[in-house]
Design a protein around this motif. Sequence first.
Motif, PDB file in Angstrom:
ATOM      1  N   GLU A  54       0.865  -1.175   0.000  1.00 14.53           N
ATOM      2  CA  GLU A  54       0.000   0.000   0.000  1.00 14.53           C
ATOM      3  C   GLU A  54       0.897   1.219   0.000  1.00 14.53           C
ATOM      4  OE1 GLU A  54      -3.681   0.408   2.559  1.00 14.53           O
ATOM      5  OE2 GLU A  54      -2.358   1.881   3.493  1.00 14.53           O
ATOM      6  N   VAL A  55       0.642   2.161  -0.892  1.00 12.25           N
ATOM      7  CA  VAL A  55       1.450   3.374  -1.034  1.00 12.25           C
ATOM      8  C   VAL A  55       0.611   4.571  -0.620  1.00 12.25           C
ATOM      9  CG1 VAL A  55       2.727   4.830  -2.665  1.00 12.25           C
ATOM     10  CG2 VAL A  55       2.728   2.340  -2.957  1.00 12.25           C
ATOM     11  N   ASN A  56       1.150   5.367   0.298  1.00 12.34           N
ATOM     12  CA  ASN A  56       0.487   6.601   0.739  1.00 12.34           C
ATOM     13  C   ASN A  56       1.439   7.766   0.513  1.00 12.34           C
ATOM     14  OD1 ASN A  56      -1.983   5.452   2.019  1.00 12.34           O
ATOM     15  ND2 ASN A  56      -0.447   4.399   3.234  1.00 12.34           N
ATOM     16  N   GLU A  57       0.964   8.780  -0.203  1.00  9.28           N
ATOM     17  CA  GLU A  57       1.776   9.954  -0.507  1.00  9.28           C
ATOM     18  C   GLU A  57       1.194  11.142   0.260  1.00  9.28           C
ATOM     19  OE1 GLU A  57       1.982  10.252  -4.826  1.00  9.28           O
ATOM     20  OE2 GLU A  57       1.788   8.065  -4.924  1.00  9.28           O
ATOM     21  N   LEU A  58       2.033  11.779   1.093  1.00 13.32           N
ATOM     22  CA  LEU A  58       1.568  12.838   1.990  1.00 13.32           C
ATOM     23  C   LEU A  58       2.457  14.067   1.878  1.00 13.32           C
ATOM     24  CD1 LEU A  58       1.230  10.488   5.078  1.00 13.32           C
ATOM     25  CD2 LEU A  58      -0.628  11.200   3.577  1.00 13.32           C
ATOM     26  N   ASP A  59       1.856  15.237   2.128  1.00 10.31           N
ATOM     27  CA  ASP A  59       2.673  16.446   2.186  1.00 10.31           C
ATOM     28  C   ASP A  59       3.228  16.601   3.609  1.00 10.31           C
ATOM     29  OD1 ASP A  59       0.622  17.514   3.767  1.00 10.31           O
ATOM     30  OD2 ASP A  59      -0.088  18.899   2.224  1.00 10.31           O
ATOM     31  N   ASN A  60       3.896  17.707   3.869  1.00 12.04           N
ATOM     32  CA  ASN A  60       4.509  17.907   5.190  1.00 12.04           C
ATOM     33  C   ASN A  60       3.483  18.107   6.298  1.00 12.04           C
ATOM     34  OD1 ASN A  60       7.208  17.571   4.446  1.00 12.04           O
ATOM     35  ND2 ASN A  60       7.285  19.658   3.643  1.00 12.04           N
ATOM     36  N   ASP A  61       2.226  18.380   5.936  1.00 12.41           N
ATOM     37  CA  ASP A  61       1.149  18.506   6.916  1.00 12.41           C
ATOM     38  C   ASP A  61       0.331  17.227   7.017  1.00 12.41           C
ATOM     39  OD1 ASP A  61       1.798  21.173   7.535  1.00 12.41           O
ATOM     40  OD2 ASP A  61       0.700  21.876   5.761  1.00 12.41           O
ATOM     41  N   MET A  62       0.849  16.132   6.447  1.00 15.07           N
ATOM     42  CA  MET A  62       0.211  14.809   6.459  1.00 15.07           C
ATOM     43  C   MET A  62      -1.118  14.774   5.709  1.00 15.07           C
ATOM     44  SD  MET A  62       2.301  12.876   7.848  1.00 15.07           S
ATOM     45  CE  MET A  62       3.821  13.056   8.722  1.00 15.07           C
ATOM     46  N   GLN A  63      -1.239  15.628   4.706  1.00 17.07           N
ATOM     47  CA  GLN A  63      -2.419  15.613   3.838  1.00 17.07           C
ATOM     48  C   GLN A  63      -2.060  14.844   2.572  1.00 17.07           C
ATOM     49  OE1 GLN A  63      -5.367  16.908   4.971  1.00 17.07           O
ATOM     50  NE2 GLN A  63      -4.161  17.225   6.816  1.00 17.07           N
ATOM     51  N   VAL A  64      -3.019  14.104   2.035  1.00 17.42           N
ATOM     52  CA  VAL A  64      -2.783  13.296   0.842  1.00 17.42           C
ATOM     53  C   VAL A  64      -2.473  14.208  -0.344  1.00 17.42           C
ATOM     54  CG1 VAL A  64      -3.828  11.665  -0.770  1.00 17.42           C
ATOM     55  CG2 VAL A  64      -4.282  11.448   1.671  1.00 17.42           C
ATOM     56  N   ILE A  65      -1.390  13.867  -1.051  1.00 16.20           N
ATOM     57  CA  ILE A  65      -1.002  14.592  -2.264  1.00 16.20           C
ATOM     58  C   ILE A  65      -0.572  13.575  -3.306  1.00 16.20           C
ATOM     59  CG2 ILE A  65      -0.260  16.689  -1.075  1.00 16.20           C
ATOM     60  CD1 ILE A  65       2.656  15.749  -1.522  1.00 16.20           C
ATOM     61  N   ASP A  66      -0.203  14.060  -4.470  1.00 16.71           N
ATOM     62  CA  ASP A  66       0.314  13.203  -5.532  1.00 16.71           C
ATOM     63  C   ASP A  66       1.773  13.568  -5.758  1.00 16.71           C
ATOM     64  OD1 ASP A  66       0.339  11.316  -7.558  1.00 16.71           O
ATOM     65  OD2 ASP A  66      -0.286  12.771  -9.081  1.00 16.71           O
ATOM     66  N   LEU A  67       2.674  12.724  -5.271  1.00 16.38           N
ATOM     67  CA  LEU A  67       4.104  12.935  -5.478  1.00 16.38           C
ATOM     68  C   LEU A  67       4.471  12.504  -6.898  1.00 16.38           C
ATOM     69  CD1 LEU A  67       5.449  11.534  -2.076  1.00 16.38           C
ATOM     70  CD2 LEU A  67       5.303  13.938  -2.747  1.00 16.38           C
ATOM     71  N   ASP A  68       5.629  12.936  -7.357  1.00 17.43           N
ATOM     72  CA  ASP A  68       6.115  12.583  -8.689  1.00 17.43           C
ATOM     73  C   ASP A  68       6.111  11.056  -8.859  1.00 17.43           C
ATOM     74  OD1 ASP A  68       8.275  11.805 -10.666  1.00 17.43           O
ATOM     75  OD2 ASP A  68       8.223  13.973 -10.967  1.00 17.43           O
ATOM     76  N   ASP A  69       5.416  10.577  -9.901  1.00 18.61           N
ATOM     77  CA  ASP A  69       5.260   9.130 -10.097  1.00 18.61           C
ATOM     78  C   ASP A  69       6.597   8.415 -10.286  1.00 18.61           C
ATOM     79  OD1 ASP A  69       2.531   9.351  -9.827  1.00 18.61           O
ATOM     80  OD2 ASP A  69       2.137   9.365 -11.989  1.00 18.61           O
ATOM     81  N   ALA A  70       7.518   9.021 -11.022  1.00 21.05           N
ATOM     82  CA  ALA A  70       8.818   8.380 -11.257  1.00 21.05           C
ATOM     83  C   ALA A  70       9.606   8.244  -9.954  1.00 21.05           C
ATOM     84  CB  ALA A  70       9.613   9.171 -12.288  1.00 21.05           C
ATOM     85  N   MET A  71       9.516   9.260  -9.097  1.00 16.93           N
ATOM     86  CA  MET A  71      10.202   9.215  -7.805  1.00 16.93           C
ATOM     87  C   MET A  71       9.601   8.115  -6.930  1.00 16.93           C
ATOM     88  SD  MET A  71      10.612  12.273  -4.984  1.00 16.93           S
ATOM     89  CE  MET A  71       8.855  12.398  -4.680  1.00 16.93           C
ATOM     90  N   VAL A  72       8.272   8.049  -6.891  1.00 17.77           N
ATOM     91  CA  VAL A  72       7.589   7.029  -6.096  1.00 17.77           C
ATOM     92  C   VAL A  72       7.945   5.637  -6.596  1.00 17.77           C
ATOM     93  CG1 VAL A  72       5.324   6.088  -5.494  1.00 17.77           C
ATOM     94  CG2 VAL A  72       5.705   8.563  -5.409  1.00 17.77           C
ATOM     95  N   GLU A  73       7.898   5.435  -7.910  1.00 22.97           N
ATOM     96  CA  GLU A  73       8.223   4.124  -8.485  1.00 22.97           C
ATOM     97  C   GLU A  73       9.646   3.710  -8.152  1.00 22.97           C
ATOM     98  OE1 GLU A  73       7.310   3.839 -12.669  1.00 22.97           O
ATOM     99  OE2 GLU A  73       5.325   4.744 -12.329  1.00 22.97           O
ATOM    100  N   GLN A  74      10.573   4.655  -8.204  1.00 24.56           N
ATOM    101  CA  GLN A  74      11.967   4.343  -7.903  1.00 24.56           C
ATOM    102  C   GLN A  74      12.126   3.904  -6.444  1.00 24.56           C
ATOM    103  OE1 GLN A  74      16.322   6.476  -7.983  1.00 24.56           O
ATOM    104  NE2 GLN A  74      14.686   7.509  -9.064  1.00 24.56           N
ATOM    105  N   LEU A  75      11.508   4.636  -5.519  1.00 30.27           N
ATOM    106  CA  LEU A  75      11.629   4.285  -4.099  1.00 30.27           C
ATOM    107  C   LEU A  75      10.893   2.989  -3.770  1.00 30.27           C
ATOM    108  CD1 LEU A  75      11.397   7.847  -2.549  1.00 30.27           C
ATOM    109  CD2 LEU A  75      13.374   6.317  -2.523  1.00 30.27           C
ATOM    110  N   VAL A  76       9.740   2.772  -4.390  1.00 29.69           N
ATOM    111  CA  VAL A  76       9.023   1.509  -4.192  1.00 29.69           C
ATOM    112  C   VAL A  76       9.879   0.354  -4.706  1.00 29.69           C
ATOM    113  CG1 VAL A  76       7.037   0.139  -4.958  1.00 29.69           C
ATOM    114  CG2 VAL A  76       6.701   2.487  -4.170  1.00 29.69           C
ATOM    115  N   GLY A  77      10.444   0.522  -5.897  1.00 29.76           N
ATOM    116  CA  GLY A  77      11.282  -0.524  -6.479  1.00 29.76           C
ATOM    117  C   GLY A  77      12.478  -0.872  -5.603  1.00 29.76           C
ATOM    118  N   LEU A  78      13.123   0.141  -5.030  1.00 26.43           N
ATOM    119  CA  LEU A  78      14.271  -0.108  -4.150  1.00 26.43           C
ATOM    120  C   LEU A  78      13.839  -0.812  -2.864  1.00 26.43           C
ATOM    121  CD1 LEU A  78      16.177   3.275  -4.559  1.00 26.43           C
ATOM    122  CD2 LEU A  78      16.906   1.024  -5.399  1.00 26.43           C
TER     123      LEU A  78
END
Length: 183
Positions: free
Chosen positions: A123-147
């Motif tokens: 399960e992937v959750n993307e949050l801003d610094n105030d813990m609100q749901v946002i959409d982070l850069d997909d390529a960045m998320v995919e890279q970190l998930v892959g690692l």
Amino acid sequence: MGKKRILKLGLFIGLGLLFIAVSGFGLLYYQVQGKFDLDTEKYPHHIGYLSPENPDFSKDFKRCSDRLPIGFYHSTAPHIYKNGKPTFRKYVQERYNSEGFTDSGYLNLRFLIDCEGDLGDLEVNELDNDMQVIDLDDAMVEQLVGLTMQPENWANLERKEPRDLYMYIIFKLEHGKVVEILP
């Protein structure tokens, strides 16, 4: 025995009995009045529950047991990371390429490790610094998930009975760079 000794002994026994009585009363009060009501409609699941209705949920992952997974909620569980958390941190630092990423916030990954050492139910959750749901850069998320989801990062634990392990990782991101891996 002297009078002083008898008096001290009586005082210690009296204080001990008083402590036991106050502790018992406190426990009884907590059981009757002090507990918060559990809102099972709002929170129907246990900590670590991963919903199969989540779009990130792994389709072919098979759990080893219907029992609750064993949860690791802190980084002082070195036996779940292969060679410890510092090795995982080094693995990510050496392979993560932050060029071109500017997002800041938190990337929270929750997943299970089955009794065979396979990873799934992500399960992937993307949050801003105030813990609100946002959409982070997909390529960045995919890279970190892959690692993160590389099996070589996670220990295949010997267990007496087949149980799944629950794990979560939170990447703190500032301007596309991983500044901290929590917990």
